[in-house]
Design an enzyme around this catalytic site. Sequence first.
Site, PDB file in Angstrom:
ATOM      1  N   LYS A  26       0.829  -1.201   0.000  1.00 46.72           N
ATOM      2  CA  LYS A  26       0.000   0.000   0.000  1.00 46.72           C
ATOM      3  C   LYS A  26       0.864   1.252   0.000  1.00 46.72           C
ATOM      4  CE  LYS A  26      -3.752  -0.505   2.495  1.00 46.72           C
ATOM      5  NZ  LYS A  26      -4.356  -0.771   3.805  1.00 46.72           N
ATOM      6  N   ARG A  97      -3.278   3.171   8.513  1.00 46.62           N
ATOM      7  CA  ARG A  97      -3.608   2.009   7.673  1.00 46.62           C
ATOM      8  C   ARG A  97      -2.473   1.003   7.655  1.00 46.62           C
ATOM      9  NH1 ARG A  97      -4.773   4.627   1.961  1.00 46.62           N
ATOM     10  NH2 ARG A  97      -6.004   2.707   1.689  1.00 46.62           N
ATOM     11  N   GLY A 106      -8.562  -7.418   4.391  1.00 55.95           N
ATOM     12  CA  GLY A 106      -9.357  -7.482   5.607  1.00 55.95           C
ATOM     13  C   GLY A 106      -8.682  -8.121   6.805  1.00 55.95           C
ATOM     14  N   MET A 108      -5.871  -7.090   8.535  1.00 56.92           N
ATOM     15  CA  MET A 108      -5.349  -6.206   9.570  1.00 56.92           C
ATOM     16  C   MET A 108      -6.195  -4.949   9.601  1.00 56.92           C
ATOM     17  SD  MET A 108      -1.332  -6.892   9.336  1.00 56.92           S
ATOM     18  CE  MET A 108      -1.328  -6.221   7.736  1.00 56.92           C
ATOM     19  N   ARG A 348      -3.452  -1.515  -6.439  1.00 55.15           N
ATOM     20  CA  ARG A 348      -2.605  -2.706  -6.380  1.00 55.15           C
ATOM     21  C   ARG A 348      -2.994  -3.610  -7.533  1.00 55.15           C
ATOM     22  NH1 ARG A 348      -5.800  -4.541  -1.053  1.00 55.15           N
ATOM     23  NH2 ARG A 348      -7.812  -4.533  -2.036  1.00 55.15           N
ATOM     24  N   HIS A 468     -15.901  -8.970   0.629  1.00 57.75           N
ATOM     25  CA  HIS A 468     -14.908  -9.916   1.141  1.00 57.75           C
ATOM     26  C   HIS A 468     -15.115 -11.305   0.531  1.00 57.75           C
ATOM     27  CE1 HIS A 468     -13.322 -12.816   4.146  1.00 57.75           C
ATOM     28  NE2 HIS A 468     -12.321 -11.955   4.178  1.00 57.75           N
ATOM     29  N   SER A 790      13.967 -42.208 -13.982  1.00 54.18           N
ATOM     30  CA  SER A 790      12.745 -41.451 -13.772  1.00 54.18           C
ATOM     31  C   SER A 790      12.530 -41.370 -12.259  1.00 54.18           C
ATOM     32  CB  SER A 790      11.558 -42.153 -14.436  1.00 54.18           C
ATOM     33  OG  SER A 790      10.372 -41.474 -14.091  1.00 54.18           O
ATOM     34  N   CYS A 857       8.252 -38.760 -12.427  1.00 52.31           N
ATOM     35  CA  CYS A 857       6.904 -39.257 -12.667  1.00 52.31           C
ATOM     36  C   CYS A 857       6.054 -39.269 -11.407  1.00 52.31           C
ATOM     37  CB  CYS A 857       6.941 -40.635 -13.309  1.00 52.31           C
ATOM     38  SG  CYS A 857       7.685 -41.861 -12.235  1.00 52.31           S
ATOM     39  N   TYR A 877      12.401 -33.976 -18.690  1.00 51.29           N
ATOM     40  CA  TYR A 877      10.951 -33.822 -18.747  1.00 51.29           C
ATOM     41  C   TYR A 877      10.315 -34.029 -17.376  1.00 51.29           C
ATOM     42  CZ  TYR A 877      10.606 -38.898 -18.462  1.00 51.29           C
ATOM     43  OH  TYR A 877      10.698 -40.193 -18.037  1.00 51.29           O
TER      44      TYR A 877
HETATM   45  P1  ADP Z   1      -7.710  -2.368   3.774  1.00 51.60           P
HETATM   46  O1  ADP Z   1      -6.284  -2.756   3.709  1.00 51.60           O
HETATM   47  O2  ADP Z   1      -8.514  -3.254   4.667  1.00 51.60           O
HETATM   48  O3  ADP Z   1      -8.309  -2.151   2.435  1.00 51.60           O
HETATM   49  P2  ADP Z   1      -7.374   0.477   3.994  1.00 51.60           P
HETATM   50  O4  ADP Z   1      -6.229   0.980   4.767  1.00 51.60           O
HETATM   51  O5  ADP Z   1      -7.233   0.476   2.533  1.00 51.60           O
HETATM   52  O6  ADP Z   1      -7.753  -0.967   4.540  1.00 51.60           O
HETATM   53  O7  ADP Z   1      -8.629   1.326   4.397  1.00 51.60           O
HETATM   54  C1  ADP Z   1      -9.911   0.936   4.058  1.00 51.60           C
HETATM   55  C2  ADP Z   1     -10.672   2.084   3.481  1.00 51.60           C
HETATM   56  O8  ADP Z   1     -10.662   3.191   4.377  1.00 51.60           O
HETATM   57  C3  ADP Z   1     -10.102   2.646   2.204  1.00 51.60           C
HETATM   58  O9  ADP Z   1     -10.514   1.928   1.113  1.00 51.60           O
HETATM   59  C4  ADP Z   1     -10.657   4.038   2.195  1.00 51.60           C
HETATM   60  O10 ADP Z   1     -11.941   4.029   1.644  1.00 51.60           O
HETATM   61  C5  ADP Z   1     -10.724   4.377   3.648  1.00 51.60           C
HETATM   62  N1  ADP Z   1      -9.594   5.253   3.967  1.00 51.60           N
HETATM   63  C6  ADP Z   1      -8.380   4.923   4.407  1.00 51.60           C
HETATM   64  N2  ADP Z   1      -7.608   6.010   4.549  1.00 51.60           N
HETATM   65  C7  ADP Z   1      -8.345   7.058   4.179  1.00 51.60           C
HETATM   66  C8  ADP Z   1      -8.113   8.463   4.073  1.00 51.60           C
HETATM   67  N3  ADP Z   1      -6.947   8.977   4.393  1.00 51.60           N
HETATM   68  N4  ADP Z   1      -9.123   9.229   3.644  1.00 51.60           N
HETATM   69  C9  ADP Z   1     -10.314   8.689   3.319  1.00 51.60           C
HETATM   70  N5  ADP Z   1     -10.602   7.389   3.388  1.00 51.60           N
HETATM   71  C10 ADP Z   1      -9.630   6.569   3.811  1.00 51.60           C
HETATM   72 MG    MG Z   2      -7.722  -0.938   1.095  1.00 52.20          MG
END
Ligand code: ADP
Ligand code: MG
Length: 936
Positions: A26, A97, A106, A108, A348, A468, A790, A857, A877
């Site tokens: 990220k 984040r 989802g 962490m 990503r 999810h 083999s 094999c 092979y």
């Molecule tokens: P995950 O790894 O679970 O996707 P994120 O860190 O991407 O968690 O955060 C989830 C959501 O929170 C993001 O998709 C975004 O919509 C919102 N978010 C995170 N940081 C910000 C920010 N600085 N401003 C606005 N929304 C945010």
């Molecule tokens: Mg995210």
Amino acid sequence: MAKYVYSFGKDGTDGDATMKNLLGGKGANLAEMAKIGLPVPSGFTITTEVCTYFYANGNQYPPELEAQVNDAMVAIEKTMGKKFGDNKDLPLLVSCRSGARESMPGMMDTVLNIGLNDKTVDVLAKKSGDERFAWDCYRRFVQMYGGVVLDMKPKSKTDHDPFEELLEKKKEKAGVKEDADLKPEHLKELVKEFKAAVKKQTGKDFPDDPMEQVWGAVGAVFGSWMNDRAIVYRRMYGIPHEWGTAVNVQAMVFGNMGNDCATGVALTRNGATGEKGITGDYLINAQGEDVVAGIRMPKKIEESLNKDMPVCWKQFAEVAMKLENHYKDVQDIEFTIERQNLWMLQTRNAKRTGFAAVRAAVDMVNEGLITPEQAIARIPANDITQLLQPVFSGAGLKGKTPIAKGINAGPGAATGQIHFQPDEAEAAWQKDNNAKIILVRMETTPEDLRGMKVANGILTSRGGAASHAALVSRQMGKACVCGCEAIAIDYKAETMTVGKETFKKGDWISVDGFTGNVYKGEVPTSPSEVLQVLFEKSLKPKDAPLYQCFQQLMSWSDRFRKLGVRTNADNPKESDQAIALGAEGIGLTRTEHMFFDHIDDFRKMILSETVADREKALAPLLGHQQKDFEGIFRAMKGRPVTIRLLDPPLHEFVPHEDKEQTDLAKKMGIKPEEVKRRVKELHEFNPMLGHRGCRLGIVYPEITRMQATAICQAAVAVMKEGIDCHPEIMIPLVGNITEYRNQEKIIREAATAVFKKAGVTPDYLVGTMIELPRACVTADKIAEGAEFFSFGTNDLTQTGLGISRDDYGTFINEYREMDIFSDDPFQTLDQEGVGGLMKIAVEKGKSARSDIKLGICGEHGGDPASVKFCHKIGLNYVSCSPLRLPVARLAAAQAAITEKKEKAARKAEGGCGCCANCKGGCGCKCCSNCKCGCKG
Ligand code: ADP
Ligand code: MG
Ligand code: MG
């Protein structure tokens, strides 16, 4: 001084996309997006090294960290023109984040709206002119912070979430359905109630100091790296625990400031099918995780964003394409629109099904975006098996009407019994590994992973294509239908209701992840599109677009790979299918399967007491075997065919039930007691290490003679029909050259006799299976006789590790859970141990016979990591079951491409590039003086 903090944003960015190991996926991509000029809210990344430090030092940070964080916060304030914790002017808020090297959806935690307290919320309300918005942020913040940092999340499914409960009560009282409809006064009350709940449960006041809030959130993110579900996830996907996570602190932008705001997630191509075009979900006037959490049904970007927000849609579509072209891969994007301004929050490489992976990669080559080499390299080889899995179509669907339709989130056809609770699904699977399970849930959460893993299909009533459930099942390659609103689930009653019909736990349903259709009962499946073209010939290639992509990818793979691919096949039908899937020969024909078709004759042979009786009993078998081999030779049309002589212990072929024994005695005209006695004699305590393999042919040479004769006569007969034939006669379980010589003599004599009589001499080889450590260590001696090796890696794993495949079930799960074995050694080759033995055998074998043919094999011949290893050690092979052939072809191509890249890198470093040992300085001029041992 060590640099622990990397800033990003429009006023300067320290990192870039190449720095994933340090900044996490990220963080690295936020930096990259900022660098290429996309609108990214400013922020900074605390590196994964801090995570490592944190765990190595009793949850302490490096002493330099605090000052670096403070400096970086000041930088954000400058860029955003707001102050963190400001009581007078619009305050800066931040999110905190998580972000590991590989995304772990989802797993962490993230905390939004950090920096709010009773004072700053008032300023935010006044200065933004939107009281509801300010208190909505505050309410979310206290809730998230309470859950994530103060550990108030429910610990199990039955536990209550104190915040959700209060929220539900409040909505009921206010008479509204959506969170967004709560009035400021409701939200104010909620914040008070939330804080009281915190005090009650933790005994502490909710922290008001913004900087204290930041550090609390940072600590919680680092802490979440080691939470149970993250650990389970990493084990499932082979992500090392040592990697650690980074933490991103970033200025907040707001999708919940009104109806000119939104938040969403999007893919640049369809993650389920790979089709080109943006797809995704968004919600107006919402924040962050609302979209993926499945709380409100999101809208589809491709359907309505252009109407709701035309300017933003246009800008977003441009940015999305820019990102795809920049990364040259399908992007999974998170964004927020604040008062008509687009902000990018994440990008990503998208997780995708095998279907989407193949389709998108082939399309991108055809669009000129990537090369065939890049296309091959990026498709996980195992994923291609998805294209061969059965589907619901044609006859199977006759007379069936779907009971409901949801979003087709993970392609595949699945039939099974309804389970509502993931832990019960897992228990059902543990009881019976063949249990067919459809996991039915309102939505899934990371806690449900284990249950999802054992399910054949997943059905949810809420959540869109980015939920999810959709994401995870796509990654697991499972059939998934989500957001199927027509079904009403009652967890307590363990029922699901569709219209008037109610289904109970244990009832059978079928879900079609291609169409989104849900059916009552078991729907029979049909072969996949690819197999309809290749096996059934019921579809023409031109009418099968998926097949075309498949074929394109396979032909590119064949262009790059150096390893040959063969198949393990025991009959003409399997051989035909294998050729259709690219087999260049047969690497293993097991002759014992043929004996089961003529079991009585074979049993007579086994029960014979004298050589003469045995030879008499063998005579009819010769004819049967010859016919079988002819069929295979014809099917293989001149491709090499390796035939293994009888391998399993004879005990496996005799009857063990009283009645069967009596019947057999009658047929043979002997007393039942005699049969019983002989069966008892054949009993072994450890048959795997008993009288089997070449040990049978050595004690009963007439068996070897019969089999060799049958093979050679079959070859002669087929050659007389004008079909070329290359038999390779393989002696099993040789550990000693003397064993080999004993059997080889019998084979060569039989062959000479047949060929002399027929006046035709096919090209044939005699060789051995390598499946004992002793054979590896003495491979130079064995290769003096054997023309090919083999590797029988199933047995080599058993004998090399001293682990019985039939008995390891009792401990392998514990071994995996405790990370004692990183993989199941019977699925993925133990490269260090068993692979080490193979290397010795390859080296010694080649030293005695430079042109020795080398193959594998065992089951590992269709496992991508093992195939790559076989390429590395220089086998000719791999051989695997027909349906694994596409995996083997792709993996072999990947191995060749990796090698090419590595060579180029070594050359760039000044080495000769010809071998891994050569890093230059060996004085080789490609490679006449090469002292590195690579011999050019
Ligand atoms: P995950 O790894 O679970 O996707 P994120 O860190 O991407 O968690 O955060 C989830 C959501 O929170 C993001 O998709 C975004 O919509 C919102 N978010 C995170 N940081 C910000 C920010 N600085 N401003 C606005 N929304 C945010
Ligand atoms: Mg995210
Ligand atoms: Mg074996």
